[in-house]
Motif scaffolding. Structure first.
Motif, PDB file in Angstrom:
ATOM      1  N   MET A   1      66.415  45.810  35.690  1.00  7.90           N
ATOM      2  CA  MET A   1      65.378  46.032  36.690  1.00  7.90           C
ATOM      3  C   MET A   1      64.029  46.138  36.010  1.00  7.90           C
ATOM      4  N   CYS A   2      62.986  46.160  36.798  1.00  9.43           N
ATOM      5  CA  CYS A   2      61.644  46.428  36.291  1.00  9.43           C
ATOM      6  C   CYS A   2      61.061  47.515  37.173  1.00  9.43           C
ATOM      7  N   GLY A   3      60.865  48.709  36.596  1.00 14.85           N
ATOM      8  CA  GLY A   3      60.395  49.818  37.391  1.00 14.85           C
ATOM      9  C   GLY A   3      59.120  50.449  36.895  1.00 14.85           C
ATOM     10  N   ARG A   4      58.538  49.909  35.822  1.00 13.60           N
ATOM     11  CA  ARG A   4      57.296  50.454  35.293  1.00 13.60           C
ATOM     12  C   ARG A   4      56.636  49.381  34.420  1.00 13.60           C
ATOM     13  N   PHE A   5      55.327  49.242  34.535  1.00 12.61           N
ATOM     14  CA  PHE A   5      54.636  48.280  33.671  1.00 12.61           C
ATOM     15  C   PHE A   5      53.182  48.687  33.496  1.00 12.61           C
ATOM     16  N   ALA A   6      52.501  47.963  32.612  1.00 14.23           N
ATOM     17  CA  ALA A   6      51.080  48.209  32.338  1.00 14.23           C
ATOM     18  C   ALA A   6      50.274  46.980  32.709  1.00 14.23           C
ATOM     19  N   ILE A   7      49.171  47.196  33.421  1.00 12.63           N
ATOM     20  CA  ILE A   7      48.219  46.119  33.699  1.00 12.63           C
ATOM     21  C   ILE A   7      46.821  46.739  33.539  1.00 12.63           C
ATOM     22  N   HIS A   8      46.332  46.637  32.316  1.00 10.32           N
ATOM     23  CA  HIS A   8      45.059  47.265  31.977  1.00 10.32           C
ATOM     24  C   HIS A   8      43.949  46.270  31.713  1.00 10.32           C
ATOM     25  N   SER A   9      44.251  44.978  31.748  1.00  3.86           N
ATOM     26  CA  SER A   9      43.205  43.969  31.565  1.00  3.86           C
ATOM     27  C   SER A   9      42.145  44.126  32.653  1.00  3.86           C
ATOM     28  N   PRO A  10      40.867  44.023  32.300  1.00  3.03           N
ATOM     29  CA  PRO A  10      39.807  44.197  33.310  1.00  3.03           C
ATOM     30  C   PRO A  10      39.836  43.085  34.354  1.00  3.03           C
ATOM     31  N   ALA A  11      39.255  43.370  35.502  1.00  3.08           N
ATOM     32  CA  ALA A  11      39.249  42.410  36.601  1.00  3.08           C
ATOM     33  C   ALA A  11      38.635  41.080  36.182  1.00  3.08           C
ATOM     34  N   SER A  12      37.594  41.130  35.362  1.00  2.00           N
ATOM     35  CA  SER A  12      36.939  39.892  34.932  1.00  2.00           C
ATOM     36  C   SER A  12      37.893  38.993  34.154  1.00  2.00           C
ATOM     37  N   LEU A  13      38.769  39.599  33.334  1.00  2.00           N
ATOM     38  CA  LEU A  13      39.735  38.820  32.572  1.00  2.00           C
ATOM     39  C   LEU A  13      40.815  38.260  33.490  1.00  2.00           C
ATOM     40  N   LEU A  14      41.261  39.051  34.464  1.00  4.04           N
ATOM     41  CA  LEU A  14      42.260  38.569  35.421  1.00  4.04           C
ATOM     42  C   LEU A  14      41.711  37.395  36.221  1.00  4.04           C
ATOM     43  N   VAL A  15      40.461  37.486  36.627  1.00  2.00           N
ATOM     44  CA  VAL A  15      39.826  36.401  37.386  1.00  2.00           C
ATOM     45  C   VAL A  15      39.802  35.125  36.564  1.00  2.00           C
ATOM     46  N   ASP A  16      39.427  35.237  35.303  1.00  3.51           N
ATOM     47  CA  ASP A  16      39.369  34.057  34.438  1.00  3.51           C
ATOM     48  C   ASP A  16      40.758  33.518  34.124  1.00  3.51           C
ATOM     49  N   ARG A  17      41.657  34.393  33.804  1.00  2.00           N
ATOM     50  CA  ARG A  17      43.009  33.981  33.402  1.00  2.00           C
ATOM     51  C   ARG A  17      43.747  33.275  34.529  1.00  2.00           C
ATOM     52  N   PHE A  18      43.592  33.791  35.763  1.00  2.00           N
ATOM     53  CA  PHE A  18      44.346  33.247  36.879  1.00  2.00           C
ATOM     54  C   PHE A  18      43.504  32.371  37.814  1.00  2.00           C
ATOM     55  N   SER A  19      42.258  32.121  37.434  1.00  2.00           N
ATOM     56  CA  SER A  19      41.358  31.302  38.259  1.00  2.00           C
ATOM     57  C   SER A  19      41.350  31.798  39.699  1.00  2.00           C
ATOM     58  N   ALA A  20      41.141  33.096  39.854  1.00  2.00           N
ATOM     59  CA  ALA A  20      41.222  33.741  41.158  1.00  2.00           C
ATOM     60  C   ALA A  20      39.907  34.423  41.513  1.00  2.00           C
ATOM     61  N   THR A  21      39.762  34.734  42.795  1.00  2.00           N
ATOM     62  CA  THR A  21      38.639  35.531  43.259  1.00  2.00           C
ATOM     63  C   THR A  21      39.172  36.895  43.698  1.00  2.00           C
ATOM     64  N   VAL A  22      38.355  37.929  43.550  1.00  2.00           N
ATOM     65  CA  VAL A  22      38.769  39.278  43.903  1.00  2.00           C
ATOM     66  C   VAL A  22      38.552  39.509  45.393  1.00  2.00           C
ATOM     67  N   HIS A  23      39.606  39.945  46.077  1.00  2.00           N
ATOM     68  CA  HIS A  23      39.524  40.328  47.482  1.00  2.00           C
ATOM     69  C   HIS A  23      39.985  41.770  47.598  1.00  2.00           C
ATOM     70  N   GLY A  24      39.142  42.593  48.199  1.00  2.00           N
ATOM     71  CA  GLY A  24      39.435  44.013  48.233  1.00  2.00           C
ATOM     72  C   GLY A  24      38.866  44.700  47.008  1.00  2.00           C
ATOM     73  N   ASP A  25      39.308  45.902  46.761  1.00  2.00           N
ATOM     74  CA  ASP A  25      38.809  46.676  45.628  1.00  2.00           C
ATOM     75  C   ASP A  25      39.242  46.049  44.305  1.00  2.00           C
ATOM     76  N   ALA A  26      38.330  46.043  43.341  1.00  2.00           N
ATOM     77  CA  ALA A  26      38.675  45.564  42.002  1.00  2.00           C
ATOM     78  C   ALA A  26      39.716  46.499  41.402  1.00  2.00           C
ATOM     79  N   PRO A  27      40.727  45.949  40.723  1.00  2.00           N
ATOM     80  CA  PRO A  27      41.796  46.797  40.196  1.00  2.00           C
ATOM     81  C   PRO A  27      41.341  47.697  39.056  1.00  2.00           C
ATOM     82  N   ALA A  28      41.813  48.924  39.089  1.00  2.00           N
ATOM     83  CA  ALA A  28      41.581  49.847  37.986  1.00  2.00           C
ATOM     84  C   ALA A  28      42.684  49.667  36.955  1.00  2.00           C
ATOM     85  N   PRO A  29      42.428  49.933  35.689  1.00  2.00           N
ATOM     86  CA  PRO A  29      43.483  49.786  34.679  1.00  2.00           C
ATOM     87  C   PRO A  29      44.632  50.747  34.923  1.00  2.00           C
TER      88      PRO A  29
END
Length: 233
Positions: A1-29
């Motif tokens: 299973m997967c029950g815990r993980f880390a996603i601390h990359s800043p929103a700007s990096l996620l936007v670039d990495r996934f070629s996405a736009t932010v909708h809603g609140d920007a994610p906190a680390p």
């Protein structure tokens, strides 16, 4: 299973990495993301023809549910049968998503103790779990709740000694098909739900503090002082 993980990359990096736009609140680390928390998810909007980074709650609530109380049991969906199981088959057809992560945690049972480990790929990351999402409308309030689940498969050689399951990690060349940006048959989609190559993964022991969801700080992802790296980069 997967029950815990880390996603601390800043929103700007996620936007670039996934070629996405932010909708809603920007994610906190998040260094210790846990079920029932609101976390960043990548979805494709066919009308706008764009990928969107949106906050969704971890723990799928099927559209036909009477209430959301079963969400904690729906944090994972097994790849085996995900296309047929009633709770997931509609989302598998129409509502697939990517769940960004930097590393995930798993616990190894050893001599009666549970030893936490962090697991990541050797890419420059962040990477993406294969996920499914749903929208559920509360009949009492008419408010929508958007939730997701992470698909799991058999563990690879690098992680099998820790746990017999692992999340499906999709390489970038499969993101478009998984999101529905390009045509993919059910068989082609199912073929993506395999374990990530073990030779391209890193595993290291971390502090037992990660066991408490109340702990969410940068040092949780660091190797434990007494820890021994397995297949280090």
């Amino acid at each position: 299973m997967c029950g815990r993980f880390a996603i601390h990359s800043p929103a700007s990096l996620l936007v670039d990495r996934f070629s996405a736009t932010v909708h809603g609140d920007a994610p906190a680390p998040r260094y210790n993301a846990a079920p029932m928390q609101t976390l960043p998810v990548i979805r494709f909007n066919p009308e706008a023809k764009e990928r969107r980074l949106s906050p969704l709650r971890w723990g799928l609530v099927p559209v036909w549910s009477k209430d959301p109380t079963g969400a904690a049991k729906m944090i994972n969906a097994r790849a085996e049968g995900v296309a047929e199981r009633p709770a997931f088959r509609s989302a598998f057809k129409k509502r697939r998503c990517l769940v960004p992560f930097d590393a995930y945690y798993e616990w190894r049972k050893l001599d009666g103790a549970k030893i936490p480990h962090a697991i990541a790929t050797d890419s420059n990351g962040p990477d993406a779990f294969a996920g499914l999402w749903e929208g559920w409308k509360d009949p009492a309030t008419d408010e929508w709740l958007h939730t997701f689940t992470i698909i799991t498969t058999e563990a690879n050689d690098a992680t099998r000694d820790i746990h017999d399951r692992m999340p499906v990690i999709l390489p970038p060349d499969r993101w478009s098909a998984w999101l529905g940006e390009e045509e993919a048959s059910p068989d082609e989609l199912r073929a993506m739900l395999v374990s990530y190559p073990g030779e391209h993964m890193r595993v290291w022991q971390v502090s037992k503090d990660v066991g408490s969801v109340r702990n969410d700080r940068p040092d949780l992802i660091n190797a434990a002082e007494s820890g021994q790296a397995i297949n280090p980069a």
